[in-house]
Motif scaffolding. Structure first.
Motif, mmCIF file in Angstrom:
data_model
loop_
_atom_site.group_PDB
_atom_site.id
_atom_site.type_symbol
_atom_site.label_atom_id
_atom_site.label_comp_id
_atom_site.label_asym_id
_atom_site.label_seq_id
_atom_site.Cartn_x
_atom_site.Cartn_y
_atom_site.Cartn_z
ATOM 1 N N SER A 36 0.869 -1.177 0.000
ATOM 2 C CA SER A 36 0.000 0.000 0.000
ATOM 3 C C SER A 36 0.901 1.221 0.000
ATOM 4 O O SER A 36 2.125 1.113 0.164
ATOM 5 N N ARG B 156 -4.510 1.616 -1.824
ATOM 6 C CA ARG B 156 -4.345 0.163 -1.721
ATOM 7 C C ARG B 156 -5.213 -0.498 -2.785
ATOM 8 O O ARG B 156 -5.989 0.175 -3.472
ATOM 9 N N GLU C 276 -7.479 -3.498 -2.333
ATOM 10 C CA GLU C 276 -8.811 -3.847 -1.838
ATOM 11 C C GLU C 276 -9.252 -2.886 -0.741
ATOM 12 O O GLU C 276 -8.438 -2.422 0.059
ATOM 13 N N SER D 266 -10.326 -1.498 2.709
ATOM 14 C CA SER D 266 -10.115 -1.999 4.055
ATOM 15 C C SER D 266 -11.468 -2.181 4.738
ATOM 16 O O SER D 266 -12.449 -1.532 4.383
ATOM 17 N N GLU D 267 -11.509 -3.074 5.712
ATOM 18 C CA GLU D 267 -12.766 -3.329 6.411
ATOM 19 C C GLU D 267 -13.184 -2.139 7.266
ATOM 20 O O GLU D 267 -14.376 -1.883 7.434
ATOM 21 N N GLU D 268 -12.205 -1.444 7.815
ATOM 22 C CA GLU D 268 -12.513 -0.299 8.672
ATOM 23 C C GLU D 268 -11.592 0.867 8.319
ATOM 24 O O GLU D 268 -10.603 1.128 8.997
ATOM 25 N N ALA D 269 -11.921 1.559 7.260
ATOM 26 C CA ALA D 269 -11.121 2.716 6.856
ATOM 27 C C ALA D 269 -11.415 3.882 7.798
ATOM 28 O O ALA D 269 -12.558 4.304 7.943
ATOM 29 N N GLU E 94 -9.289 7.037 1.575
ATOM 30 C CA GLU E 94 -8.780 5.806 0.971
ATOM 31 C C GLU E 94 -9.187 5.756 -0.490
ATOM 32 O O GLU E 94 -10.330 6.053 -0.842
ATOM 33 N N VAL F 127 -9.035 2.969 -3.704
ATOM 34 C CA VAL F 127 -8.819 1.546 -3.951
ATOM 35 C C VAL F 127 -9.291 1.170 -5.355
ATOM 36 O O VAL F 127 -9.937 1.967 -6.051
ATOM 37 N N ARG G 220 -14.003 7.555 0.809
ATOM 38 C CA ARG G 220 -13.443 6.418 0.081
ATOM 39 C C ARG G 220 -13.806 6.541 -1.396
ATOM 40 O O ARG G 220 -14.928 6.925 -1.752
#
Length: 233
Positions: free
Chosen positions: A134, A143, A145, A147-150, A154, A156, A183
């Motif tokens: 990343s 990155r 994929e 992230s589950e908890e950004a 972010e 992607v 995001r």
């Protein structure tokens, strides 16, 4: 596209940073003089052919040529490829000489970052540039994929978003940049890449839906479309 957001804008905001989505499916970050692309899937045709599924073997050249036109027009100092740049990690060592030469010519004189993806978790030194899991620039995490908890801004790839709307009685379905301001999910850039409707359940945990916009790619411009106007497949 009259169903777009009230004012047609040329830039979108992620965190406190301004980006310009491009018709070709790349993202330009003016303050960083950086060009971002996702999911090139180079050598996908060759990977399919190795499994007996024949596709015309020209996707790598077509994808690199399109990228080259953007680089020629913008002359960015930095290129960031957000993962799945190669359809398989081993494909990176199998570029034909002309395609390899084209890639290295695009890298010349600029910083090039390869972020690893689920299709290409390992890349050889021969691809040039810097290989990383990343990359964080000015607080924005880049990155492959989501992230589950950004907890912060972010950008992607991975999901190949596509938006679908009704326009003048017809349905329009196009690749898009999907964003809620925190995001951003990039469209796939590769010549042989498909897409997934942003209304699919996979996208639901990724966005604040009342803030969602799909920046749909038209022929000559990218159009911000309100999330409330999007249609499922």
């Amino acid at each position: 596209m009259p169903e777009t957001a009230p004012t047609l804008r040329s830039h979108l905001t992620i965190g406190k940073h301004s980006f310009r989505p491009l018709v070709a499916g790349a993202l330009y970050w003016p303050s960083q003089d950086a060009l971002l692309v996702a999911d090139l899937h180079l050598e996908k045709g060759a990977a399919f052919a190795a499994r007996g599924m024949l596709l015309p073997p020209y996707d790598t050249r077509a994808t690199l040529s399109r990228l080259g036109k953007l680089i020629e027009a913008l002359d960015p100092q930095r290129i960031v490829a957000l993962g799945d740049s190669f359809h398989r990690s081993e494909c990176a060592d199998r570029l034909v000489d002309d395609d390899f030469a084209l890639l290295r010519s695009l890298q010349k004189g600029r910083d090039w970052f390869w972020i690893c993806g689920n299709h290409d978790p390992h890349l050889p030194e021969s691809v040039g540039g810097t290989v990383c899991g990343s990359l964080t620039i000015e607080g924005v995490v880049l990155r492959h994929e989501p992230s589950e908890e950004a907890t912060g801004p972010e950008i992607v790839g991975h999901l190949h978003p596509i938006a679908r709307i009704s326009r003048r009685g017809a349905v329009v379905r196009r690749r898009c940049f999907a964003s809620d301001g925190n995001r951003l999910v990039m469209p796939a850039f590769g010549a042989y890449t498909g897409g997934l409707n942003v209304m699919n359940d996979v996208f639901k945990p990724l966005f604040f839906w009342h803030q969602l916009e799909a920046w749909m790619m038209g022929r000559h411009a990218v159009y911000p479309v309100l999330g409330s106007l999007l249609l499922p497949d």
